[in-house]
Scaffold this motif. Structure first.
Motif, PDB file in Angstrom:
ATOM      1  N   CYS A  86       2.777   3.598   0.248  1.00  0.00           N
ATOM      2  CA  CYS A  86       3.003   2.180  -0.010  1.00  0.00           C
ATOM      3  C   CYS A  86       3.349   2.028  -1.482  1.00  0.00           C
TER       4      CYS A  86
ATOM      5  N   CYS B  92      -2.079   2.714  -0.477  1.00  0.00           N
ATOM      6  CA  CYS B  92      -2.302   1.884   0.711  1.00  0.00           C
ATOM      7  C   CYS B  92      -3.799   1.649   0.911  1.00  0.00           C
TER       8      CYS B  92
ATOM      9  N   PHE C 113      -3.060   3.887   7.782  1.00  0.00           N
ATOM     10  CA  PHE C 113      -2.668   3.298   6.505  1.00  0.00           C
ATOM     11  C   PHE C 113      -2.040   1.929   6.743  1.00  0.00           C
TER      12      PHE C 113
ATOM     13  N   ASP D  69      -0.052  -1.340   4.564  1.00  0.00           N
ATOM     14  CA  ASP D  69       0.542  -1.849   3.336  1.00  0.00           C
ATOM     15  C   ASP D  69      -0.408  -2.899   2.766  1.00  0.00           C
TER      16      ASP D  69
END
Length: 87
Positions: A25, A58, A74, A76
């Motif tokens: 991210c 993330c 994970f 964002d």
């Protein structure tokens, strides 16, 4: 010009390593939403959250999803979009 297999492998690895080292991210820390919002959204969807940590830029969520499956996923930190897992 022919390259031996070892040389070709070494070159490809050297090119790939910087990409592998990048964060999954790519969000500025100032743009991250609070982790409590993510936990709340997932709990509302039927998830059971055991832990959330920051990894690779993330949020990484550990718990059980609505189907009862154990997950490590994970997300964002700005959009809460699923970004995949280590698996």
């Amino acid at each position: 010009m022919r390259f031996p297999l070892f040389t070709t492998t070494a070159l490809l690895t050297a090119v790939a390593l910087p990409a592998l080292a990048e964060d999954i991210c790519n969000v500025e820390k100032a743009d991250w939403r609070p982790v409590e919002e993510l936990k709340s959204e997932l709990t509302d969807k039927g998830w059971s959250i055991s832990n959330v940590k920051e990894e690779d830029g993330c949020y990484e969520v550990y718990g059980t999803n609505a189907d009862g499956q154990r997950v490590e996923i994970f997300f964002d930190p700005a959009s809460f979009e699923e970004m995949g897992s280590d698996d």
